[in-house]
Design an enzyme around this catalytic site. Structure first.
Site, PDB file in Angstrom:
ATOM      1  CB  CYS A 217      -0.920  -0.010   1.217  1.00  0.00           C
ATOM      2  SG  CYS A 217      -1.891   1.500   1.388  1.00  0.00           S
TER       3      CYS A 217
ATOM      4  CG  ASN B 136     -14.602   8.210  -4.400  1.00  0.00           C
ATOM      5  OD1 ASN B 136     -15.660   8.803  -4.267  1.00  0.00           O
ATOM      6  ND2 ASN B 136     -13.707   8.558  -5.305  1.00  0.00           N
TER       7      ASN B 136
ATOM      8  CG  HIS C 248      -7.294   7.400   0.411  1.00  0.00           C
ATOM      9  ND1 HIS C 248      -7.733   6.104   0.211  1.00  0.00           N
ATOM     10  CD2 HIS C 248      -7.298   7.978  -0.827  1.00  0.00           C
ATOM     11  CE1 HIS C 248      -7.992   5.907  -1.065  1.00  0.00           C
ATOM     12  NE2 HIS C 248      -7.728   7.030  -1.725  1.00  0.00           N
TER      13      HIS C 248
END
Length: 333
Positions: free
Chosen positions: A57, A144, A157
């Site tokens: 990530c 989102n 985030h």
């Protein structure tokens, strides 16, 4: 890179050790000659980072042998300019990423009140900074969450877009606000918020803010959060007001996450702050919605919505409000 911490005493001075290509945003702004609406073309985003695993990530803290977008070995909230932006360069504007936590598996709804307040401080700080960038017309904060609504990273985030033009939705709201004032009214949002706060569509509320399902909701489950008083931007709230807002916002997100009993409802959250350099629209609001309409069904934007722009909602707003009110929010009896 900007760090925002829940409290003092943290060292965030680690340098970025990566060797990166020169930052060169490649977006292009075009206009639809039929509708007059602006359209961003950002073909370079086809190569942006896509990852759902914690091991690779780009928003997790850097560790030996694995530098990420965030150089620090730990952090609370981090903000940095997106390396695959939809704006910037010749188009103007700015795209920033806001990472809510160093914990890859945490969701916004699962954050502490202190962390939610820190995120609110970060949003207000960046709203002020981006509003001062020459040419910026709109500062838009959003999140989102979930692959079903297009999130390419599962790390908690959001983003902030500083548009160098007025997006179509904001342009439409601004036109309505100007028409309302021209007809002798004041703030467009104030009577809407007052009416909804007294009706059956309220989902949750505090002394200074109310969360409600709009009477003409476009999405199966959609909630607007707004201050009861006329506040244009996040920067207009004091610490007490910001903490209260972020508490209610977290409450609403918890209701969305657990709406269908699995804690995995994908959603979109949009912070609609008024356009800059105008005096007709003076009240911000937050929009949270999901395209999930039941435990095993999703709302797709078919021809009526996508082609004609005519939304058809499959869930009665009053039913949506009742269901969201009845969701048991985590941490409460």
């Amino acid at each position: 890179m900007f760090y925002f911490d829940d409290g003092p005493g943290h060292d965030r001075t680690a340098p970025d050790t990566r060797s990166l290509h020169a930052f060169a945003p490649g977006a292009e702004l075009r206009h639809d000659r039929l509708t007059g609406e602006p359209v961003l073309v950002a073909a370079h985003r086809q190569t942006r980072t896509v990852s759902s695993a914690g091991g690779d990530c780009p928003l997790c803290p850097s560790r030996p042998g694995h530098p990420t977008e965030i150089p620090a070995g730990d952090y609370h909230v981090a903000v940095f300019e997106n390396r695959f932006p939809s704006l910037g360069g010749p188009v103007g504007g700015r795209c920033e990423v806001v990472s809510f936590s160093s914990d890859h598996d945490r969701s916004f709804a699962g954050l502490s009140d202190a962390r939610r307040f820190t995120i609110g401080r970060a949003w207000a700080d960046r709203t002020a900074a981006l509003s001062a960038v020459p040419g910026v017309e709109q500062v838009f904060v959003f999140e989102n969450r979930g692959a079903q609504v297009g999130a390419t990273l599962s790390h908690p985030h959001g983003q902030i877009y500083a548009y160098p033009y007025l997006p179509p939705v904001q342009a439409s709201v601004l036109r309505a606000a100007r028409a309302h004032r021209a007809a002798g009214g004041g703030c467009l949002l104030c009577p809407i918020v007052a009416d909804q706060a007294a009706g059956p569509l309220v989902v949750a509320e505090t002394e200074g803010f109310v969360a409600f399902v709009p009477e003409a909701a476009r999405w199966p489950y959609e909630v607007h959060i707004a201050p009861r008083g006329c506040v244009p931007y996040l920067t207009g709230l004091d610490d007490e007001g910001l903490a209260e807002l972020m508490y209610l916002y977290g409450d609403v997100l918890s209701r969305f996450e657990d709406l269908f009993g699995d804690g995995e409802t994908a959603y979109m959250a949009c912070w609609h702050q008024p356009p800059l350099h105008q005096t007709d629209l003076t009240h911000f609001y937050v929009q949270v919605f999901t395209t999930r309409r039941s435990a095993d069904r999703w709302k797709f934007l078919a021809s009526s919505e996508s082609g004609a722009g005519a939304f058809i909602n499959d869930v009665l707003p009053e039913t949506a409000a009742e269901r969201l009110r009845n969701v048991r929010v985590r941490g409460r009896a």
